[in-house]
Enzyme design. Structure first.
Site, PDB file in Angstrom:
ATOM      1  N   ALA A 160      -8.738  -6.111   3.542  1.00  0.00           N
ATOM      2  CA  ALA A 160      -8.957  -5.261   5.090  1.00  0.00           C
ATOM      3  C   ALA A 160      -8.178  -4.221   5.193  1.00  0.00           C
ATOM      4  O   ALA A 160      -9.004  -3.671   6.188  1.00  0.00           O
ATOM      5  CB  ALA A 160      -7.910  -6.802   5.747  1.00  0.00           C
ATOM      6  N   TYR A 161      -7.611  -4.483   4.872  1.00  0.00           N
ATOM      7  CA  TYR A 161      -7.103  -2.672   5.418  1.00  0.00           C
ATOM      8  C   TYR A 161      -8.160  -1.367   4.989  1.00  0.00           C
ATOM      9  O   TYR A 161      -7.997  -0.472   5.549  1.00  0.00           O
ATOM     10  CB  TYR A 161      -6.210  -2.623   4.797  1.00  0.00           C
ATOM     11  N   VAL A 162      -8.710  -1.952   3.946  1.00  0.00           N
ATOM     12  CA  VAL A 162      -9.599  -0.705   2.858  1.00  0.00           C
ATOM     13  C   VAL A 162     -10.765  -0.952   4.079  1.00  0.00           C
ATOM     14  O   VAL A 162     -11.386   0.016   4.141  1.00  0.00           O
ATOM     15  CB  VAL A 162     -10.330  -0.842   1.334  1.00  0.00           C
ATOM     16  N   GLN A 178      -5.439  -8.892   2.177  1.00  0.00           N
ATOM     17  CA  GLN A 178      -5.288  -8.279   3.109  1.00  0.00           C
ATOM     18  C   GLN A 178      -5.322  -6.680   2.648  1.00  0.00           C
ATOM     19  O   GLN A 178      -5.599  -5.428   3.822  1.00  0.00           O
ATOM     20  CB  GLN A 178      -3.386  -8.238   3.066  1.00  0.00           C
TER      21      GLN A 178
END
Length: 222
Positions: A133-135, A130
């Protein structure tokens, strides 16, 4: 007096920004999910618009933004929302907002991003899909905005805290992220400073707690 739209107004940074805009004498439109969020925005002095950014289209969002002078994107899927929603909110909603700005004739767009997202090592600081994916979502959204042709500013804060704002920051192309943090209130105050300084257009800065008054820190870089 400006009229500013806040995408993700009910989030923690968004709420701080609404307080700053109210104190600054600016009008604002808060876009958020859920009727309760819209009511909270009204109580903070703004106009609340209920929209699910994962379900709407650019034309609908553009209609909600009509008459605004600037847009601030501070929406996010939030912790434990899953890899897919990092892409649909942190990236997808940011790109949707670019399209809506074009449709509504709004040129000014301030993005709240995150420090270090262009550094490949950042995605592995936390061993969590997660986080990676955020980065990636933040990195790619920033790239889309830089290429958009809009009058953009990208602010990339270090770790966000809920403490009282100090009014003092460090702003640079790159800051020391090792132990850096910044109160959300100071991020919000920095948004006001960049909106009031046209020299910040086309600039991408990292921001963390520091020792320089916010307006002075922004002016020193433009």
């Amino acid at each position: 007096m400006a009229r500013v739209a806040i995408i993700g107004a009910h989030g923690k940074v968004g709420q701080e920004l609404m307080r700053e805009l109210y104190d600054n004498g600016d009008d604002f439109v808060g876009v958020a999910r859920g009727e309760e969020a819209a009511e909270d925005i009204f109580r903070l002095g703004g106009e609340g618009v209920t929209l699910d950014l994962e379900q709407t289209d650019a034309a609908t969002l553009a209609a909600a933004l009509e008459g605004c002078d600037a847009v601030v994107f501070t929406a996010g899927a939030g912790a434990n929302s899953g890899v897919e929603r990092k892409r649909t909110v942190d990236y997808g909603a940011a790109v949707l907002t670019i399209a809506a700005c074009r449709a509504a004739g709004i040129r000014r767009y301030v993005m709240i991003s995150a420090a270090g997202v262009d550094d490949p090592a950042t995605a592995t600081v936390v061993p969590d899909p997660q986080w990676a994916a955020y980065v990636a979502a933040k990195r790619d959204a920033d790239a889309e905005l830089r290429a958009s042709g809009l009058d953009w500013t990208i602010l990339r804060p270090t770790a966000l805290t809920s403490g009282e704002g100090t009014g003092l920051v460090e702003i640079a192309e790159s800051v020391d992220r090792s132990n850096g943090s910044i109160p959300r209130a100071d991020v919000a105050a920095t948004v006001i400073a960049v909106l009031e300084n046209e020299g910040s257009i086309g600039e991408q800065w990292e921001i963390t707690g520091g020792s320089t008054p916010i307006a002075e820190a922004v002016s020193a870089l433009v």
